[in-house]
Scaffold this motif. Structure first.
Motif, PDB file in Angstrom:
ATOM      1  N   GLN A 146       0.827  -1.206   0.000  1.00  0.00           N
ATOM      2  CA  GLN A 146       0.000   0.000   0.000  1.00  0.00           C
ATOM      3  C   GLN A 146       0.862   1.258   0.000  1.00  0.00           C
ATOM      4  OE1 GLN A 146      -2.427  -0.481   3.495  1.00  0.00           O
ATOM      5  NE2 GLN A 146      -3.768  -2.026   2.553  1.00  0.00           N
ATOM      6  N   GLN A 147       1.941   1.221   0.761  1.00  0.00           N
ATOM      7  CA  GLN A 147       2.822   2.381   0.850  1.00  0.00           C
ATOM      8  C   GLN A 147       3.434   2.730  -0.509  1.00  0.00           C
ATOM      9  OE1 GLN A 147       5.874   2.017   3.855  1.00  0.00           O
ATOM     10  NE2 GLN A 147       7.175   3.568   2.898  1.00  0.00           N
ATOM     11  N   TYR A 148       3.844   1.684  -1.267  1.00  0.00           N
ATOM     12  CA  TYR A 148       4.491   1.918  -2.553  1.00  0.00           C
ATOM     13  C   TYR A 148       3.524   1.803  -3.736  1.00  0.00           C
ATOM     14  CZ  TYR A 148       8.960   1.912  -0.144  1.00  0.00           C
ATOM     15  OH  TYR A 148      10.010   2.224   0.683  1.00  0.00           O
ATOM     16  N   LYS A 149       2.229   1.604  -3.415  1.00  0.00           N
ATOM     17  CA  LYS A 149       1.170   1.605  -4.439  1.00  0.00           C
ATOM     18  C   LYS A 149       1.465   0.610  -5.568  1.00  0.00           C
ATOM     19  CE  LYS A 149      -0.148   6.430  -3.632  1.00  0.00           C
ATOM     20  NZ  LYS A 149       0.691   6.590  -2.430  1.00  0.00           N
ATOM     21  N   ILE A 150       1.734  -0.640  -5.180  1.00  0.00           N
ATOM     22  CA  ILE A 150       2.031  -1.659  -6.195  1.00  0.00           C
ATOM     23  C   ILE A 150       0.959  -2.750  -6.245  1.00  0.00           C
ATOM     24  CG2 ILE A 150       4.508  -1.286  -6.011  1.00  0.00           C
ATOM     25  CD1 ILE A 150       4.699  -3.800  -4.328  1.00  0.00           C
ATOM     26  N   GLY A 151      -0.152  -2.534  -5.574  1.00  0.00           N
ATOM     27  CA  GLY A 151      -1.202  -3.541  -5.602  1.00  0.00           C
ATOM     28  C   GLY A 151      -0.886  -4.711  -4.691  1.00  0.00           C
ATOM     29  N   ILE A 193      18.928 -17.650  11.836  1.00  0.00           N
ATOM     30  CA  ILE A 193      19.391 -16.359  12.339  1.00  0.00           C
ATOM     31  C   ILE A 193      19.009 -15.230  11.383  1.00  0.00           C
ATOM     32  CG2 ILE A 193      21.403 -15.033  13.061  1.00  0.00           C
ATOM     33  CD1 ILE A 193      20.614 -17.331  14.927  1.00  0.00           C
ATOM     34  N   ALA A 194      19.121 -15.466  10.085  1.00  0.00           N
ATOM     35  CA  ALA A 194      18.782 -14.422   9.113  1.00  0.00           C
ATOM     36  C   ALA A 194      17.326 -13.994   9.224  1.00  0.00           C
ATOM     37  CB  ALA A 194      19.084 -14.904   7.693  1.00  0.00           C
ATOM     38  N   ASP A 195      16.445 -14.926   9.561  1.00  0.00           N
ATOM     39  CA  ASP A 195      15.024 -14.605   9.680  1.00  0.00           C
ATOM     40  C   ASP A 195      14.741 -13.594  10.782  1.00  0.00           C
ATOM     41  OD1 ASP A 195      14.256 -16.149   7.572  1.00  0.00           O
ATOM     42  OD2 ASP A 195      13.420 -17.796   8.753  1.00  0.00           O
ATOM     43  N   LEU A 196      15.673 -13.429  11.704  1.00  0.00           N
ATOM     44  CA  LEU A 196      15.477 -12.454  12.780  1.00  0.00           C
ATOM     45  C   LEU A 196      15.514 -11.021  12.254  1.00  0.00           C
ATOM     46  CD1 LEU A 196      17.842 -13.965  15.529  1.00  0.00           C
ATOM     47  CD2 LEU A 196      15.381 -14.350  15.254  1.00  0.00           C
ATOM     48  N   TYR A 197      16.122 -10.820  11.083  1.00  0.00           N
ATOM     49  CA  TYR A 197      16.388  -9.459  10.607  1.00  0.00           C
ATOM     50  C   TYR A 197      15.667  -9.091   9.311  1.00  0.00           C
ATOM     51  CZ  TYR A 197      20.246 -10.739  13.685  1.00  0.00           C
ATOM     52  OH  TYR A 197      20.984 -11.214  14.731  1.00  0.00           O
ATOM     53  N   LYS A 198      15.024 -10.045   8.664  1.00  0.00           N
ATOM     54  CA  LYS A 198      14.454  -9.759   7.341  1.00  0.00           C
ATOM     55  C   LYS A 198      13.380  -8.678   7.389  1.00  0.00           C
ATOM     56  CE  LYS A 198      15.362 -14.286   5.264  1.00  0.00           C
ATOM     57  NZ  LYS A 198      14.766 -15.543   4.736  1.00  0.00           N
ATOM     58  N   ALA A 199      12.489  -8.739   8.373  1.00  0.00           N
ATOM     59  CA  ALA A 199      11.409  -7.758   8.436  1.00  0.00           C
ATOM     60  C   ALA A 199      11.938  -6.344   8.625  1.00  0.00           C
ATOM     61  CB  ALA A 199      10.445  -8.117   9.567  1.00  0.00           C
ATOM     62  N   GLU A 200      13.088  -6.230   9.245  1.00  0.00           N
ATOM     63  CA  GLU A 200      13.683  -4.919   9.501  1.00  0.00           C
ATOM     64  C   GLU A 200      14.557  -4.450   8.356  1.00  0.00           C
ATOM     65  OE1 GLU A 200      17.074  -3.048  12.526  1.00  0.00           O
ATOM     66  OE2 GLU A 200      16.173  -5.011  12.950  1.00  0.00           O
ATOM     67  N   LEU A 201      15.220  -5.390   7.675  1.00  0.00           N
ATOM     68  CA  LEU A 201      16.267  -5.005   6.737  1.00  0.00           C
ATOM     69  C   LEU A 201      15.933  -5.279   5.276  1.00  0.00           C
ATOM     70  CD1 LEU A 201      19.334  -6.312   8.779  1.00  0.00           C
ATOM     71  CD2 LEU A 201      18.379  -4.011   8.753  1.00  0.00           C
ATOM     72  N   THR A 202      15.706  -6.534   4.925  1.00  0.00           N
ATOM     73  CA  THR A 202      15.619  -6.870   3.504  1.00  0.00           C
ATOM     74  C   THR A 202      14.235  -6.630   2.900  1.00  0.00           C
ATOM     75  OG1 THR A 202      15.123  -9.200   3.973  1.00  0.00           O
ATOM     76  CG2 THR A 202      17.437  -8.592   3.757  1.00  0.00           C
ATOM     77  N   ILE A 203      13.181  -6.853   3.660  1.00  0.00           N
ATOM     78  CA  ILE A 203      11.835  -6.682   3.089  1.00  0.00           C
ATOM     79  C   ILE A 203      11.547  -5.224   2.746  1.00  0.00           C
ATOM     80  CG2 ILE A 203       9.361  -6.961   3.522  1.00  0.00           C
ATOM     81  CD1 ILE A 203      10.013  -9.470   5.126  1.00  0.00           C
ATOM     82  N   PRO A 204      11.766  -4.265   3.660  1.00  0.00           N
ATOM     83  CA  PRO A 204      11.546  -2.862   3.271  1.00  0.00           C
ATOM     84  C   PRO A 204      12.426  -2.426   2.102  1.00  0.00           C
ATOM     85  CG  PRO A 204      11.695  -3.068   5.657  1.00  0.00           C
ATOM     86  CD  PRO A 204      12.121  -4.385   5.082  1.00  0.00           C
ATOM     87  N   LEU A 205      13.680  -2.901   2.071  1.00  0.00           N
ATOM     88  CA  LEU A 205      14.573  -2.549   0.971  1.00  0.00           C
ATOM     89  C   LEU A 205      14.022  -3.052  -0.353  1.00  0.00           C
ATOM     90  CD1 LEU A 205      17.234  -1.591  -0.297  1.00  0.00           C
ATOM     91  CD2 LEU A 205      18.266  -3.742   0.440  1.00  0.00           C
ATOM     92  N   ALA A 206      13.527  -4.281  -0.389  1.00  0.00           N
ATOM     93  CA  ALA A 206      13.013  -4.858  -1.627  1.00  0.00           C
ATOM     94  C   ALA A 206      11.821  -4.065  -2.156  1.00  0.00           C
ATOM     95  CB  ALA A 206      12.632  -6.321  -1.408  1.00  0.00           C
ATOM     96  N   PHE A 207      10.912  -3.682  -1.285  1.00  0.00           N
ATOM     97  CA  PHE A 207       9.737  -2.920  -1.735  1.00  0.00           C
ATOM     98  C   PHE A 207      10.125  -1.536  -2.238  1.00  0.00           C
ATOM     99  CE2 PHE A 207       7.315  -6.228   0.274  1.00  0.00           C
ATOM    100  CZ  PHE A 207       6.087  -6.215  -0.391  1.00  0.00           C
ATOM    101  N   SER A 208      11.179  -0.955  -1.675  1.00  0.00           N
ATOM    102  CA  SER A 208      11.615   0.364  -2.139  1.00  0.00           C
ATOM    103  C   SER A 208      12.169   0.317  -3.559  1.00  0.00           C
ATOM    104  CB  SER A 208      12.678   0.934  -1.194  1.00  0.00           C
ATOM    105  OG  SER A 208      13.908   0.231  -1.320  1.00  0.00           O
ATOM    106  N   LEU A 209      12.490  -0.896  -4.047  1.00  0.00           N
ATOM    107  CA  LEU A 209      13.034  -1.056  -5.403  1.00  0.00           C
ATOM    108  C   LEU A 209      11.983  -1.574  -6.378  1.00  0.00           C
ATOM    109  CD1 LEU A 209      16.479  -2.656  -4.435  1.00  0.00           C
ATOM    110  CD2 LEU A 209      16.036  -0.284  -5.090  1.00  0.00           C
ATOM    111  N   ASN A 210      10.725  -1.355  -6.074  1.00  0.00           N
ATOM    112  CA  ASN A 210       9.646  -1.913  -6.900  1.00  0.00           C
ATOM    113  C   ASN A 210       9.636  -1.384  -8.322  1.00  0.00           C
ATOM    114  OD1 ASN A 210       7.267   0.307  -7.169  1.00  0.00           O
ATOM    115  ND2 ASN A 210       8.318   0.536  -5.210  1.00  0.00           N
ATOM    116  N   ALA A 211      10.211  -0.200  -8.544  1.00  0.00           N
ATOM    117  CA  ALA A 211      10.234   0.376  -9.887  1.00  0.00           C
ATOM    118  C   ALA A 211      11.589   0.240 -10.558  1.00  0.00           C
ATOM    119  CB  ALA A 211       9.829   1.847  -9.829  1.00  0.00           C
TER     120      ALA A 211
END
Length: 324
Positions: A172-177, A237-255
């Motif tokens: 919703q934040q990045y308006k990608i459906g 261990i990586a799963d502890l950080y994905k919601a904070e680090l990699t998921i927001p980064l990925a959505f910011s690159l939607n375009a």
């Protein structure tokens, strides 16, 4: 008055080619190097870098104080230097730029087994393994947010709902459906930019976690939530950080037209090694030994012990014939 010249050992090789990380509670120190030649001379192990502006410079490495050396791109090391690091009990890890990704590693024979033994004991005992797995989920939800007696199946469901809610909010934040997480190596090029960026960023995160696990002497294969894979503990261990680090980064690159490359570059630039690696080490230690201190024995003073199911650890290098 003219200031005296800086001591050669205090020179920076070529920012940011050398980054010394802080010492942790268990006396682990990390040194990251790139675009240098590591070699041995009559004095010790040194790093040599050549630049057009400053010529050739050398810095001697404090091998006795290092627990882990991470060799980034453009680094070469001689056999003599590698042997010296091994004698001092230093783990050597071959990484990508900025410590992102982990390609290979050497673990010295003198590396303490304290953390590996703690990992193995808690992994082999079903009750203790469940406790560690539960603690991993609780870390994602926040302290005191999981009701007592919550089962592992319920925690998995709670985690799934939490991730779905984050996907929905970011979409919703990045308006990608509507967004759906997919990972299909057979159809890699047909995936949308967010999925491509997320897979790429997660791979970078796995590399940093892998370096921390190896530096502690733990096994990447003995996972608590994940199972049956040589990378199981890395995924835990990586799963502890994905919601904070990699998921927001990925959505910011939607375009983005090149989401994989941009994800790797952004992850490296935004999250330098010295900011995440100490945190990972601390989290692993807390999960494996929540009620004790994180001090590890000095490998220079530690001898091989003998195991006894009744008496506990007994000193090695001793003739125990008199005990019969």
């Amino acid at each position: 008055m003219t200031a005296p010249p800086a001591h050669p050992g205090r020179r920076r090789l070529a920012a940011p080619t050398v980054a010394m990380l802080p010492r942790f509670a268990d006396s682990l120190s990390f040194l990251y190097l790139d675009v240098v030649r590591v070699m041995q001379d009559d004095t010790g192990v040194l790093a040599e870098v050549t630049s057009d502006r400053r010529g050739t410079e050398t810095v001697y490495l404090p091998t006795a104080a290092l627990s882990c050396v991470l060799l980034g791109p453009g680094t070469s090391i001689t056999a003599r230097a590698l042997a010296t690091l091994a004698r001092h009990g230093t783990t050597v890890v071959v990484t990508g730029s900025g410590g992102v990704r982990c390609y290979a590693a050497t673990q010295p024979a003198s590396l303490t087994t304290v953390w590996l033994e703690r990992q193995a004991r808690s992994w082999a005992d079903d009750d203790r393994r469940l406790a560690v797995a539960t603690a991993m989920y609780e870390r994602r939800f926040g302290s005191n947010t999981v009701p007592p007696g919550t089962s592992l199946a319920q925690l998995r469901g709670m985690e799934g709902q939490r991730v779905k809610a984050q996907y929905r909010l970011l979409a919703q934040q990045y308006k990608i459906g509507r967004f759906r997480r997919t990972y299909d190596p057979a159809q890699w090029d047909t995936q949308d930019p967010v999925n491509l960026a997320l897979s790429s960023a997660n791979t970078c995160l796995y590399g940093i976690v892998h370096a921390a696990v190896l530096a502690l002497g733990c096994s990447p294969a003995l996972g608590y939530v994940h199972n049956g894979n040589q990378q199981a503990f890395i995924y835990d261990i990586a799963d502890l950080y994905k919601a904070e680090l990699t998921i927001p980064l990925a959505f910011s690159l939607n375009a983005s037209t090149n989401p994989e490359t941009e994800a790797r570059r952004s992850f490296r630039d935004r999250l330098r090694l010295f900011r995440l690696l100490p945190r990972i080490v601390h989290d692993i230690q807390t999960l494996l030994h929540p009620d004790g201190d994180h001090e590890a024995p000095d490998p220079e003073e530690e001898l091989v012990d003998l195991w006894d199911p009744v008496s506990g650890a007994l000193p090695g290098g001793t003739n125990h014939g008199a005990a019969l």
